[in-house]
Design a protein around this motif. Structure first.
Motif, PDB file in Angstrom:
ATOM      1  N   LYS A 440       0.832  -1.213   0.000  1.00 60.38           N
ATOM      2  CA  LYS A 440       0.000   0.000   0.000  1.00 60.38           C
ATOM      3  C   LYS A 440       0.855   1.246   0.000  1.00 60.38           C
ATOM      4  O   LYS A 440       0.492   2.269  -0.548  1.00 60.38           O
ATOM      5  CB  LYS A 440      -0.882   0.006   1.251  1.00 60.38           C
ATOM      6  CG  LYS A 440      -2.349   0.280   0.925  1.00 60.38           C
ATOM      7  CD  LYS A 440      -3.183   0.684   2.089  1.00 60.38           C
ATOM      8  CE  LYS A 440      -3.163  -0.273   3.248  1.00 60.38           C
ATOM      9  NZ  LYS A 440      -4.411  -0.244   4.015  1.00 60.38           N
ATOM     10  N   PRO A 699      -4.038  12.585  -3.500  1.00 66.96           N
ATOM     11  CA  PRO A 699      -4.888  11.389  -3.464  1.00 66.96           C
ATOM     12  C   PRO A 699      -6.168  11.597  -4.254  1.00 66.96           C
ATOM     13  O   PRO A 699      -6.665  12.717  -4.383  1.00 66.96           O
ATOM     14  CB  PRO A 699      -5.202  11.238  -1.974  1.00 66.96           C
ATOM     15  CG  PRO A 699      -5.019  12.582  -1.392  1.00 66.96           C
ATOM     16  CD  PRO A 699      -4.004  13.290  -2.214  1.00 66.96           C
ATOM     17  N   LYS A 702     -11.987   8.779  -2.441  1.00 66.00           N
ATOM     18  CA  LYS A 702     -12.077   7.389  -2.002  1.00 66.00           C
ATOM     19  C   LYS A 702     -12.833   6.537  -2.993  1.00 66.00           C
ATOM     20  O   LYS A 702     -12.519   5.381  -3.227  1.00 66.00           O
ATOM     21  CB  LYS A 702     -12.792   7.309  -0.643  1.00 66.00           C
ATOM     22  CG  LYS A 702     -11.838   7.386   0.500  1.00 66.00           C
ATOM     23  CD  LYS A 702     -12.508   7.021   1.811  1.00 66.00           C
ATOM     24  CE  LYS A 702     -12.073   7.991   2.880  1.00 66.00           C
ATOM     25  NZ  LYS A 702     -13.144   8.773   3.450  1.00 66.00           N
ATOM     26  N   LYS A 705     -10.658   5.534  -5.730  1.00 65.73           N
ATOM     27  CA  LYS A 705      -9.491   4.748  -5.344  1.00 65.73           C
ATOM     28  C   LYS A 705      -9.662   3.301  -5.757  1.00 65.73           C
ATOM     29  O   LYS A 705      -8.699   2.589  -5.983  1.00 65.73           O
ATOM     30  CB  LYS A 705      -9.274   4.807  -3.833  1.00 65.73           C
ATOM     31  CG  LYS A 705      -8.446   5.959  -3.395  1.00 65.73           C
ATOM     32  CD  LYS A 705      -7.718   5.630  -2.083  1.00 65.73           C
ATOM     33  CE  LYS A 705      -6.856   6.781  -1.658  1.00 65.73           C
ATOM     34  NZ  LYS A 705      -7.449   7.772  -0.828  1.00 65.73           N
ATOM     35  N   SER A 706     -10.908   2.850  -5.837  1.00 63.37           N
ATOM     36  CA  SER A 706     -11.120   1.439  -6.124  1.00 63.37           C
ATOM     37  C   SER A 706     -10.676   1.077  -7.536  1.00 63.37           C
ATOM     38  O   SER A 706     -10.475  -0.083  -7.851  1.00 63.37           O
ATOM     39  CB  SER A 706     -12.587   1.082  -5.937  1.00 63.37           C
ATOM     40  OG  SER A 706     -13.363   1.928  -6.743  1.00 63.37           O
ATOM     41  N   ASN A 708      -8.037   0.428  -9.316  1.00 63.14           N
ATOM     42  CA  ASN A 708      -6.652   0.287  -8.884  1.00 63.14           C
ATOM     43  C   ASN A 708      -5.619   0.580  -9.961  1.00 63.14           C
ATOM     44  O   ASN A 708      -4.439   0.358  -9.777  1.00 63.14           O
ATOM     45  CB  ASN A 708      -6.429  -1.115  -8.299  1.00 63.14           C
ATOM     46  CG  ASN A 708      -6.738  -2.166  -9.326  1.00 63.14           C
ATOM     47  OD1 ASN A 708      -7.164  -1.873 -10.426  1.00 63.14           O
ATOM     48  ND2 ASN A 708      -6.517  -3.416  -8.960  1.00 63.14           N
ATOM     49  N   GLY A 712      -3.173   8.019  -7.955  1.00 65.71           N
ATOM     50  CA  GLY A 712      -3.426   9.368  -7.479  1.00 65.71           C
ATOM     51  C   GLY A 712      -3.410  10.301  -8.667  1.00 65.71           C
ATOM     52  O   GLY A 712      -3.414   9.869  -9.815  1.00 65.71           O
ATOM     53  N   ASP A 726      -0.825   3.502 -11.364  1.00 65.73           N
ATOM     54  CA  ASP A 726      -0.396   2.554 -10.354  1.00 65.73           C
ATOM     55  C   ASP A 726       0.097   1.350 -11.136  1.00 65.73           C
ATOM     56  O   ASP A 726      -0.706   0.574 -11.650  1.00 65.73           O
ATOM     57  CB  ASP A 726      -1.588   2.179  -9.460  1.00 65.73           C
ATOM     58  CG  ASP A 726      -1.209   1.197  -8.394  1.00 65.73           C
ATOM     59  OD1 ASP A 726      -1.791   1.263  -7.308  1.00 65.73           O
ATOM     60  OD2 ASP A 726      -0.335   0.340  -8.623  1.00 65.73           O
TER      61      ASP A 726
END
Lengths: 914, 152
Positions: A440, A699, A702, A705-706, A708, A712, A726
């Motif tokens: 993470k 960031p 939220k 964020k899923s 993946n 950011g 990512d």
């Protein structure tokens, strides 16, 4: 200071003191006679007791008091430290910590009953010897002041005397003057007395300051929230600096350039400085481990020694927070499962005491942390068994996995080979949480082990989270940032290489990089495909497809055609040929024109060559029409003059076309960004590679964020937002990295699945004697029709020329067993049935191709064909009910074999697939 | 005269919607959006708001209204949420409106589907109906909106 502030300070100090106690008690256990440690421990508890009493925390005070009494006995040598006593004292520390926690949360010590603990502490006191001669060292210790004394800072008078600038008498008289009420400082008095010069006094003062500075703590307490705020501000400053740099790059003003350079330097230094404020030595977490190790060892009945190397290695505070728990888990694991019981160790020839080694160091922009033990190591067999038992891998996968891969399995959720589930570990929830937590924060974790000798867990963590160097790439007009930490190298394929550099293996694009196959992923595809799935309507979708369908301009042809104008016009002017305006065409209707206005402009319009080309091209066509006009009007001179210009223009066009061709080839160049994710490498194909930049990681919401794929976002120098890729998430999504590290496995599975589903599509046709037959669609390559005239003879076979190869033709009636039992030899050239074309099923099997001639092709159906019966004759796989009728399913391999031999062999029919 | 009755209003497809004024961080004109591939359909993308990254949600899509006509640039109503900033993209900004308790009504039963979930109540204004949005739910976009019957 308000009450709450006092309490807060008390809490902070007390937690620190408790941590100190932990360390000292454990260290004392190893060396029970160390007076210094004893004294220090005593002082600490005494301080806690005092402050608790002052603040009215009576329960805390009571517990601390009991501990203090016990300790004073130890300090006085009336008691020897035993594990029992140490445990009790540690329990006291824990109880105190818990009560402090209550105070922190609720403001009071809570509903606790520590009478049992107090009783225990008192009981242990009873074992003390009676008071001995308490002179000497113990008493001396007792007399020490409560607070650790600050190292003596010399007074001004002493310094001046030392330097020989004044004599004792002068200092004494000055001091006397001070006592008598002179409010001035010593230095002033001495100067006034003429005993010392002002300069000397100043220097003396500086010496004093230096001494004071060295003696006292050069540190200051800062609220973490404030530091976070500073970090954010610095991040913003970095962004603003990036923006300013962008503007100044375009400016000529030297003043501005110079100033922004300074700004650049200062910002960089400030950034580094602020990051440093958040750096803490890893020793801060490690300091708790001796206690942890001791506790676990005692409860498991093992002996463990812990060594720590690289305590000073510094990490950002947020990282330290993130790895605290994983490290603790790993340490506990090592003691609980790694290190064997003393008897077992001795039997194996190892010292009874196990050895746990923690090591931290900086390397390559990352912090490496290693936890090694000399225990039993990982039992690969056991892990394999467990994995198979849990169904995580099949037995054939398990056999094929290397030891290293097997060890990696311990990071899977729910995995634990522990025989017993202790309350320390063994529940199988630890290792995967460790891996997740480390990953993470952008780190990696790896385990190595030698059975019987020990295990080492290695972690690599990036130094900072907030500001990272990244490579900016663009694709489809958007920019994306790729963290440099995952970047291995950049590969650029141009021209011919661009066309040949990408090969397909099992349907997936790869590039051969220094002998290794690098799987490729197209950024555009990975991101756009799913956008379509989400039903997003991409604007200009129509536009895009048109450009994709843009015919490639044949540059050679275009060049040639335009050169031709010269000679054509010459002939025309000489009267040798005719040319009308209509034939000359407009600049829009010739091939080049069509390409230009049919999309070429849209796609490449920004190129200077394109713009020039369009201009010149238009001029040329206009000129041609002009010439024709002049000629028609019999203005010879004008026509000739115009013709001169044609030559120039057409040459220019050729030149531009060549330059354009080169530009386009450049554009066709392929950029591959070689990335690393999870120990696997893959290449990301992007249309453009921009710069490397330091970016501030912001960031994502939220909810986003899923996805993946993105880690950011960041704000680029020009204010636009760019998404940060990512790499691991992206790779997983693109299926370049899979859970089970064996891609060949999944491919096999896919193939098998594909094979089994193909059996369900059939081509129905009429075989010899109008028999209803079918062929699994998978074996069929194409359906063709051949004219009988195309059929030729080659030896004993009938063949035809097909797609650049010679295809043998086989008539089923020749090859299939029949009731007639007489081999037939169909002659295709002469037939009584007329000259109807042949229906041929081109089948491929094992790389060989054969054309099966059939009477009639009926249909293509999908059917389960589950109702089967045994084969009716050789060359037929079996009979099945397809589309409601009984059909013979052809055994293609057998037919092929037969075709080669001229007849069915006397062997068992060959099974296909199964 | 409590603030809870003040609403920032805006138009979407000629319907008037409102959100609690207190929860609104700011209202600004059209901002360039960086799209987020693979994000749910209703997410237009990300906006740079003076250094803060804000997720832009196309409210028309969220409410399953027809797409905004070409060329019409949306305005942004930036909401404060715990998850950082979320900007609701709307057609036009209306006035700040204060409503009294009495004028609030139940959502008409003709409203089905997504709209029903997202609209808390309806308020009778002088000449039209103000549909009050549930901010928490409107700012959520992790699920696909269900098919909805047209609002009018």
């Amino acid at each position: 200071m308000s009450d709450t502030e006092i309490v807060r300070e008390f809490l902070v100090e007390s937690y620190e003191n408790l941590d100190l106690l932990d360390r000292e008690l454990v260290s004392l256990e190893k060396d029970p006679t160390k007076q210094e440690t004893l004294a220090s421990i005593f002082r600490t508890i005494h301080t806690i007791k005092g402050t608790c009493g002052f603040l009215g925390f009576s329960k805390l005070e009571a517990v601390a008091h009991a501990g203090e009494n016990l300790l004073s006995l130890l300090r006085d040598r009336r008691l020897e430290l035993t594990p029992e006593i140490a445990t009790a004292l540690l329990k006291m520390v824990d109880a105190t910590r818990q009560m402090l926690g209550s105070v922190e949360k609720m403001g009071s010590e809570g509903e606790r009953d520590d009478r049992a603990l107090i009783a225990e502490l008192e009981r242990l006191q009873k074992k003390a010897r009676p008071t001995e001669e308490s002179t000497g060292a113990p008493t001396a210790q007792q007399k020490e002041p409560e607070k650790p004394a600050e190292a003596a800072v010399p007074s001004l008078g002493e310094i001046l005397m030392q330097k020989g600038l004044v004599n004792e008498g002068q200092v004494v008289s000055a001091l006397v003057r001070q006592e008598e009420g002179d409010p001035r400082r010593l230095g002033e008095i001495l100067v006034e007395q003429g005993a010392a010069k002002p300069q000397e006094v100043l220097e003396a003062i500086q010496t004093q300051e230096a001494a004071r500075g060295g003696a006292s703590e050069g540190t200051i307490r800062v609220d973490v929230g404030l530091l976070d705020k500073l970090m954010n501000l610095v991040g913003e400053l970095v962004l603003a600096r990036n923006q300013i740099l962008q503007f100044t790059n375009a400016t000529e003003s030297s003043g501005l350039l110079g100033t922004s350079q300074r700004l650049n330097l200062i910002t960089t230094e400030l950034q580094e400085g602020v990051m440093k404020t958040r750096m803490q030595p890893i020793g801060n977490i490690w300091s708790k481990f001796p206690r942890t190790v001791r506790d676990v060892a005692v409860s498991c009945g093992k002996q463990v020694r812990i060594e720590m190397e690289g305590r000073d290695t510094e990490l950002d505070k947020t990282i330290i927070e993130a790895i605290k728990d994983p490290l603790t888990h790993l340490v506990r694991n090592a003691v609980d499962h790694g290190i064997e019981r003393p008897e077992v160790r001795v039997a194996a020839g190892k010292p009874a005491e196990g050895w746990l080694h923690l090591r931290a160091f900086h390397e390559g922009g990352q912090v490496n942390i290693e936890i090694s033990d000399d225990g039993a190591g990982l039992d690969c067999e056991k892990i394999r068994q467990k994995a198979m038992q849990k169904g995580i891998v099949t037995s054939e996968q398990a056999v094929r996995m290397s030891d290293r891969e097997v060890m990696g399995l311990i990071f899977l959720p729910g995995f634990s080979t522990a025989e017993k589930v202790t309350n320390v570990s063994g529940r199988g929830v630890g290792m995967d949480v460790v891996k997740t937590n480390i990953e993470k924060i952008g780190g990696t974790v790896d385990v190595q082990s030698k059975p019987g000798q020990g295990t080492t867990v290695r972690m690599k963590i990036p130094l900072t989270l907030a500001i990272i160097p990244a490579l900016i790439v663009s694709d489809g007009g958007d920019r994306y940032a790729i963290p440099q930490v995952s970047l291995l190298e950049l590969v650029r394929l141009e021209g011919r290489q661009a066309r040949t550099g990408i090969e397909m293996v099992h349907g997936a694009p790869v590039h051969r990089l220094r002998g290794r196959l690098l799987p490729l992923v197209y950024l555009k595809r990975e991101l756009k495909t799913n956008a379509k799935q989400a039903g997003e309507k991409t604007e200009g979708q129509g536009k895009k497809t048109r450009i994709e369908n843009l015919e490639k301009l044949d540059f050679e042809l275009a060049r040639a055609k335009h050169l031709l104008w010269k000679s054509r016009l010459r002939e025309f002017l000489d009267g040798k040929s005719s040319l009308t305006e209509a034939e000359a065409g407009s600049h829009k209707s010739c091939a080049l024109g069509k390409w230009l206005y049919g999309g070429g402009q849209e796609e490449y319009g920004d190129l200077q060559e394109m713009r020039d080309l369009e201009q010149v091209h238009m001029q040329l066509h206009m000129l041609v029409r002009e010439i024709i006009g002049h000629q028609g009007a019999k203005h010879q001179a004008a026509a000739e003059e115009a013709f001169q210009r044609v030559g120039l223009l057409s040459d220019r066009i050729v030149g531009l076309l060549t330059a354009l061709e080169r530009e386009l080839e450049e554009r066709q160049a392929i950029n591959i960004v070689v990335l690393q994710a999870d120990d696997r490498q893959f290449g990301l194909v992007v249309s453009d590679i921009n710069d490397t930049e330091e970016i501030v990681v912001k960031p994502l919401s939220k909810q986003l964020k899923s996805i993946n794929t993105f880690a950011g976002a960041t704000i680029m120098g020009d204010g636009t937002v760019a998404l940060i890729l990512d790499v691991l998430g992206f790779a997983q999504r693109a299926s370049v990295v899979s859970e089970v590290r064996d891609r060949a496995l999944t491919e096999k599975a896919v193939e098998r699945q594909a094979a089994s589903s193909e059996h369900h599509s059939y081509l129905l046709f009429a075989g010899p004697d109008d028999a209803r037959m079918a062929l699994p669609l998978g074996t069929l390559a194409r359906l063709e029709e051949f004219q009988r005239t195309q059929v030729e003879r080659s030896g004993t076979k009938w063949v035809t020329q097909y797609r650049g190869e010679i295809l043998s033709l086989v008539s089923l009636s020749d090859v299939l067993e029949e009731r007639r039992q007489r081999p037939r030899n169909t002659d295709y050239r002469v037939t009584a049935e007329g000259t109807a074309p042949l229906q041929v099923l081109v089948c491929s099997h094992d790389g060989r191709r054969v054309g099966l001639v059939v009477e009639r092709i009926l249909d293509i159906v999908e059917d389960e064909a589950s109702v089967k019966s045994a084969a009716s004759r050789r060359g037929v796989l079996h009979s099945a009910v397809v589309n409601g009728k009984v059909t013979e399913i052809l055994d293609v391999p057998a037919i092929l074999q037969a075709a080669e031999r001229g007849r069915i062999a006397d062997t068992q029919p060959v099974e296909v697939g199964a | 005269m409590s603030n809870a009755n003040q609403f920032c209003t805006f138009y979407l497809d000629r319907l008037l919607f409102g959100v609690e004024l207190q929860k609104v961080q700011e209202v600004i004109r059209y901002q360039d959006v960086t799209r987020v591939p693979l994000a749910p359909r209703v997410v237009s993308g990300l906006i740079n708001l003076r250094g803060q990254i804000v997720t832009a949600v196309d409210l028309r899509k969220r409410l399953d209204l027809p797409e905004r006509p070409e060329g019409k640039l949306p305005m942004n109503v930036v909401m404060r949420t715990e998850d950082g900033g979320v900007s609701l993209q709307v057609d036009e900004i209306g006035d700040v409106v204060e409503v009294s308790e009495e004028s609030s009504e139940e959502v008409p039963p003709t409203l089905q589907g997504v709209a029903r979930e997202l609209i808390k109540s309806a308020c009778k204004l002088q000449d039209r109906l103000l549909l009050v949005l549930d901010i928490e739910k409107s700012c959520q976009f992790s699920e696909n909106p269900a098919q909805v019957q047209r609002l009018v």
